[in-house]
Each structure stands twice: as structure tokens, then as C-alpha cells.
Design a protein around this motif. Structure first.
Motif, PDB file in Angstrom:
ATOM      1  N   GLY A  76       0.824  -1.203   0.000  1.00  0.00           N
ATOM      2  CA  GLY A  76       0.000   0.000   0.000  1.00  0.00           C
ATOM      3  C   GLY A  76       0.855   1.249   0.000  1.00  0.00           C
ATOM      4  N   THR A  77       0.256   2.368  -0.289  1.00  0.00           N
ATOM      5  CA  THR A  77       0.993   3.623  -0.383  1.00  0.00           C
ATOM      6  C   THR A  77       0.351   4.702   0.482  1.00  0.00           C
ATOM      7  OG1 THR A  77      -0.318   4.319  -2.295  1.00  0.00           O
ATOM      8  CG2 THR A  77       1.750   3.154  -2.741  1.00  0.00           C
ATOM      9  N   ARG A  78       1.124   5.746   0.712  1.00  0.00           N
ATOM     10  CA  ARG A  78       0.622   6.969   1.345  1.00  0.00           C
ATOM     11  C   ARG A  78       1.486   8.114   0.844  1.00  0.00           C
ATOM     12  NH1 ARG A  78       1.340   6.638   7.687  1.00  0.00           N
ATOM     13  NH2 ARG A  78       0.410   4.577   7.397  1.00  0.00           N
ATOM     14  N   PRO A  79       1.058   9.370   1.025  1.00  0.00           N
ATOM     15  CA  PRO A  79       1.859  10.491   0.526  1.00  0.00           C
ATOM     16  C   PRO A  79       3.274  10.464   1.109  1.00  0.00           C
ATOM     17  CG  PRO A  79      -0.331  11.241   1.116  1.00  0.00           C
ATOM     18  CD  PRO A  79      -0.229   9.830   1.601  1.00  0.00           C
ATOM     19  N   ALA A  80       4.236  10.828   0.281  1.00  0.00           N
ATOM     20  CA  ALA A  80       5.633  10.831   0.725  1.00  0.00           C
ATOM     21  C   ALA A  80       5.818  11.674   1.975  1.00  0.00           C
ATOM     22  CB  ALA A  80       6.535  11.338  -0.396  1.00  0.00           C
ATOM     23  N   GLY A  81       5.064  12.761   2.095  1.00  0.00           N
ATOM     24  CA  GLY A  81       5.161  13.611   3.281  1.00  0.00           C
ATOM     25  C   GLY A  81       4.755  12.909   4.550  1.00  0.00           C
ATOM     26  N   GLU A  82       4.007  11.806   4.446  1.00  0.00           N
ATOM     27  CA  GLU A  82       3.654  10.996   5.608  1.00  0.00           C
ATOM     28  C   GLU A  82       4.626   9.839   5.807  1.00  0.00           C
ATOM     29  OE1 GLU A  82      -0.372   9.664   5.332  1.00  0.00           O
ATOM     30  OE2 GLU A  82      -1.159  11.669   4.875  1.00  0.00           O
ATOM     31  N   ILE A  83       5.278   9.402   4.735  1.00  0.00           N
ATOM     32  CA  ILE A  83       6.225   8.283   4.827  1.00  0.00           C
ATOM     33  C   ILE A  83       7.482   8.690   5.594  1.00  0.00           C
ATOM     34  CG2 ILE A  83       7.857   6.911   3.461  1.00  0.00           C
ATOM     35  CD1 ILE A  83       5.151   5.660   3.370  1.00  0.00           C
ATOM     36  N   TYR A  84       8.021   9.883   5.310  1.00  0.00           N
ATOM     37  CA  TYR A  84       9.265  10.304   5.948  1.00  0.00           C
ATOM     38  C   TYR A  84       8.984  10.826   7.358  1.00  0.00           C
ATOM     39  CZ  TYR A  84      11.002   9.812   1.213  1.00  0.00           C
ATOM     40  OH  TYR A  84      11.320   9.309  -0.019  1.00  0.00           O
ATOM     41  N   THR A  85       9.718  10.290   8.343  1.00  0.00           N
ATOM     42  CA  THR A  85       9.397  10.567   9.745  1.00  0.00           C
ATOM     43  C   THR A  85      10.609  10.988  10.573  1.00  0.00           C
ATOM     44  OG1 THR A  85       9.710   8.231  10.336  1.00  0.00           O
ATOM     45  CG2 THR A  85       7.487   8.912   9.700  1.00  0.00           C
ATOM     46  N   GLY A  86      11.707  11.350   9.946  1.00  0.00           N
ATOM     47  CA  GLY A  86      12.910  11.693  10.699  1.00  0.00           C
ATOM     48  C   GLY A  86      12.812  13.041  11.387  1.00  0.00           C
ATOM     49  N   VAL A  87      13.924  13.479  11.956  1.00  0.00           N
ATOM     50  CA  VAL A  87      13.985  14.691  12.766  1.00  0.00           C
ATOM     51  C   VAL A  87      13.507  15.914  11.987  1.00  0.00           C
ATOM     52  CG1 VAL A  87      15.549  16.257  13.983  1.00  0.00           C
ATOM     53  CG2 VAL A  87      15.841  13.775  14.201  1.00  0.00           C
ATOM     54  N   LEU A 115      15.904   5.704  -4.182  1.00  0.00           N
ATOM     55  CA  LEU A 115      15.012   4.871  -4.987  1.00  0.00           C
ATOM     56  C   LEU A 115      14.246   5.673  -6.038  1.00  0.00           C
ATOM     57  CD1 LEU A 115      13.439   2.359  -5.774  1.00  0.00           C
ATOM     58  CD2 LEU A 115      12.071   2.614  -3.684  1.00  0.00           C
ATOM     59  N   TRP A 116      13.674   6.807  -5.650  1.00  0.00           N
ATOM     60  CA  TRP A 116      12.763   7.533  -6.533  1.00  0.00           C
ATOM     61  C   TRP A 116      13.407   8.712  -7.247  1.00  0.00           C
ATOM     62  CZ3 TRP A 116       9.142   4.122  -6.553  1.00  0.00           C
ATOM     63  CH2 TRP A 116       8.771   3.456  -5.373  1.00  0.00           C
ATOM     64  N   GLY A 117      14.609   9.065  -6.893  1.00  0.00           N
ATOM     65  CA  GLY A 117      15.263  10.229  -7.476  1.00  0.00           C
ATOM     66  C   GLY A 117      14.845  11.492  -6.762  1.00  0.00           C
ATOM     67  N   ALA A 118      13.635  11.957  -7.030  1.00  0.00           N
ATOM     68  CA  ALA A 118      13.065  13.111  -6.329  1.00  0.00           C
ATOM     69  C   ALA A 118      11.549  13.006  -6.413  1.00  0.00           C
ATOM     70  CB  ALA A 118      13.549  14.422  -6.935  1.00  0.00           C
ATOM     71  N   LEU A 119      10.873  13.460  -5.354  1.00  0.00           N
ATOM     72  CA  LEU A 119       9.422  13.335  -5.224  1.00  0.00           C
ATOM     73  C   LEU A 119       8.819  14.613  -4.664  1.00  0.00           C
ATOM     74  CD1 LEU A 119       9.340   9.932  -3.305  1.00  0.00           C
ATOM     75  CD2 LEU A 119       8.562  10.213  -5.671  1.00  0.00           C
ATOM     76  N   ARG A 120       7.565  14.884  -5.023  1.00  0.00           N
ATOM     77  CA  ARG A 120       6.772  15.853  -4.296  1.00  0.00           C
ATOM     78  C   ARG A 120       6.252  15.173  -3.029  1.00  0.00           C
ATOM     79  NH1 ARG A 120       7.836  20.745  -6.745  1.00  0.00           N
ATOM     80  NH2 ARG A 120       7.623  20.567  -9.007  1.00  0.00           N
ATOM     81  N   VAL A 121       5.952  15.954  -2.004  1.00  0.00           N
ATOM     82  CA  VAL A 121       5.464  15.350  -0.758  1.00  0.00           C
ATOM     83  C   VAL A 121       4.072  14.765  -0.929  1.00  0.00           C
ATOM     84  CG1 VAL A 121       6.894  16.733   0.786  1.00  0.00           C
ATOM     85  CG2 VAL A 121       4.651  17.614   0.064  1.00  0.00           C
ATOM     86  N   THR A 122       3.403  15.095  -2.014  1.00  0.00           N
ATOM     87  CA  THR A 122       2.069  14.558  -2.282  1.00  0.00           C
ATOM     88  C   THR A 122       2.107  13.248  -3.079  1.00  0.00           C
ATOM     89  OG1 THR A 122       1.991  16.027  -4.209  1.00  0.00           O
ATOM     90  CG2 THR A 122       0.910  16.790  -2.201  1.00  0.00           C
TER      91      THR A 122
END
Length: 266
Positions: A76-87, A115-122
Motif C-alpha cells: 500500500g501507499t501513502r503520501p511521501a510527506g507521511e512516509i518520511y518521519t525523521g527529525v 530509490l525515486w530520485g526526487a518526489l513531491r510530498v504529495t
């Protein structure tokens, strides 16, 4: 304004949304390069687990990350802005932004990824583990793999405005702004200032550096700031209360260097 961000090693679990649709991701000019990395990564992680962990630099305790990568095409997927959780992303706290600031984030934030090169947070993606420092057996170093496609895609994404580069050195290898784009690019270093025996000492504190960069981006988004070049960015950051020391480029084709100096670590 285009803001270049690193990803985070820590990531939220894959969502319950529909599986990955590579054709739906932003920056379609990177599609072929993405498929090459995705294909080799999935193949690597469906084979010998020990080899996969070695290539990805994972300890025994992170063996579940190999299985996660093996299932990237069906997870499953979710927006990249929700996937990244670091500081940095905790300090940025996209979820708590008002709707106007979230729209600005969707337009201006670009997250770099091995993996993706570059992404929007959406962009909707599954959780994964593959840093820019990885050297895949077939493709070689990912930083090198991404340079050619990035060189053709990123200048268009940058448009004619400010590029705020907050990437770590590993992710900066994938694309270096050149020419006139470099002239409107600003890199930011966060320095902790303290007085020791009556003398000012400055140092970079990794965790704090990331958190402050997250707060800087959040402040710009919340304020609706739209600096068009590095000089206007300096003014915008000072308006947000930051002590900023700027160094203009020594010549054409060079980026601006900004030091944000803080006295408190939190």
C-alpha cells in the motif's frame, strides 16, 4: 521557490492505499531511471537476504527491511510527506499545517531519494529502504545513476525562482545546480553558537541541524514567504527571527552560502 530536502532513514509503514502507480509520480522525466532502480532493488531483495543486507548496509536487526523492499510493487501507499518521519520531518510537521501552507508545501517541496530520485510530498509511495549511498550490483552507485536524468529534469522543476538546498551531502551528489540556476540557489548551514571562556565557539550539531532546517521550512510555508532569490531569502529568514550570515557567490555559476546561527539547542 523550490526547496530540496533529504529523505529520512526512518519511515512510517506503508499505507492501506492502492499499490504504487509509478506513472502517477511527479517529474515523469525520471520514470525510466526510477524503474531501473525499483526493478533491481526488488530483484535483489527477493533473492539472497544476506547479500541484500550487505548491499543495502543493513544489520541483522533490520532484516525486515529486505522483505519490505521485496514487496514494493504490491504494498500500500501513502503520501511521501507521511512516509518520511525523521527529525527534519518531525519539526516540519506537515500534517499540522493549515490548508494554504499545505498547498504551498505540495508545490515547493522536493524530497530526494535513492530509490525515486526526487518526489513531491504529495506523491504516493510505499515505505522502503534504499539510501543514495547504496551501490547496486547492476546500476552501481545511485548518486551517479541519478545525475544524468536529474540534469535534464531538475532545471525545469526549478523554474526561474529561488532554489533552497537543504540536502545532506550524500543526496547533493545526485544533482548540482549549475549555470544561472546555481546563481539563485542558496545552501544553508545551521551553527550552534556558545560562549566558552569568553570566546564564541560555533559548531554543527547533526540532530539540531536537521530540526532547525525543518522549522525553517515550516516557518516559510506558514508565513507564505515567497522569496525570489537568495537575497530575498535572507530577508525572509531574518523576518522569522533567525540570525543569518550570507555569503554571495564568488563568481557566476556558484550558489549562495547561508549560515543560520542559533544559541539554543532544542
Amino acid at each position: 521557490m523550490l526547496v530540496l530536502l533529504p529523505p529520512s532513514e526512518g519511515k512510517a509503514p506503508s499505507g492501506r492505499g492502492a499499490p504504487l502507480r509509478p506513472e502517477s509520480l511527479s517529474l515523469p522525466g525520471l520514470a525510466a531511471a526510477r524503474e531501473a532502480v525499483l526493478g533491481e532493488l526488488v530483484e535483489l531483495c527477493t533473492g539472497d537476504e544476506g547479500k541484500a543486507r550487505e548491499v543495502l548496509g543493513l544489520s541483522e536487526g533490520l532484516r525486515d527491511e529486505v522483505a519490505k523492499n521485496a514487496g514494493l510493487r504490491t504494498a500500500g501507499t501513502r503520501p511521501a510527506g507521511e512516509i518520511y518521519t525523521g527529525v527534519l520531518y518531525d519539526a516540519l510537521d506537515l500534517a499540522s499545517l493549515d490548508s494554504a501552507a499545505r498547498r504551498r508545501a505540495g508545490r515547493s517541496l522536493l524530497v530526494f531519494s535513492g530509490l525515486w530520485g526526487a518526489l513531491r510530498v504529495t506523491d504516493r509511495i510505499p515505505s522502503y529502504r534504499c539510501s543514495m549511498g547504496v551501490k547496486l550490483p547492476g546500476l552501481g552507485p545511485l548518486g551517479t545513476h541519478w545525475r544524468t536524468p536529474m540534469a535534464s529534469v531538475l532545471p525545469e522543476a526549478a523554474g526561474d525562482g529561488l532554489v533552497l538546498d537543504l540536502r545532506s551531502s550524500a543526496y547533493a551528489t545526485a544533482w548540482k545546480p549549475r549555470g544561472e540556476v546555481a546563481g539563485r540557489t542558496a545552501t544553508v548551514r545551521v551553527l550552534h553558537s556558545r560562549i566558552v571562556d569568553g570566546v564564541e565557539k560555533r559548531s554543527v550539531v547533526s540532530h539540531f541541524n536537521k530540526a532547525t532546517k525543518g522549522r525553517i521550512v515550516r516557518g516559510l510555508l506558514t508565513a507564505g514567504a515567497a522569496p525570489k532569490d537568495p537575497a530575498e531569502l535572507v530577508v525572509a529568514l531574518r523576518d522569522l527571527g533567525y540570525l543569518v550570515e550570507a555569503e554571495a557567490p564568488a563568481g557566476p555559476g556558484k550558489a549562495w552560502s547561508l549560515d543560520v546561527v542559533v544559541t539554543e539547542i532544542h
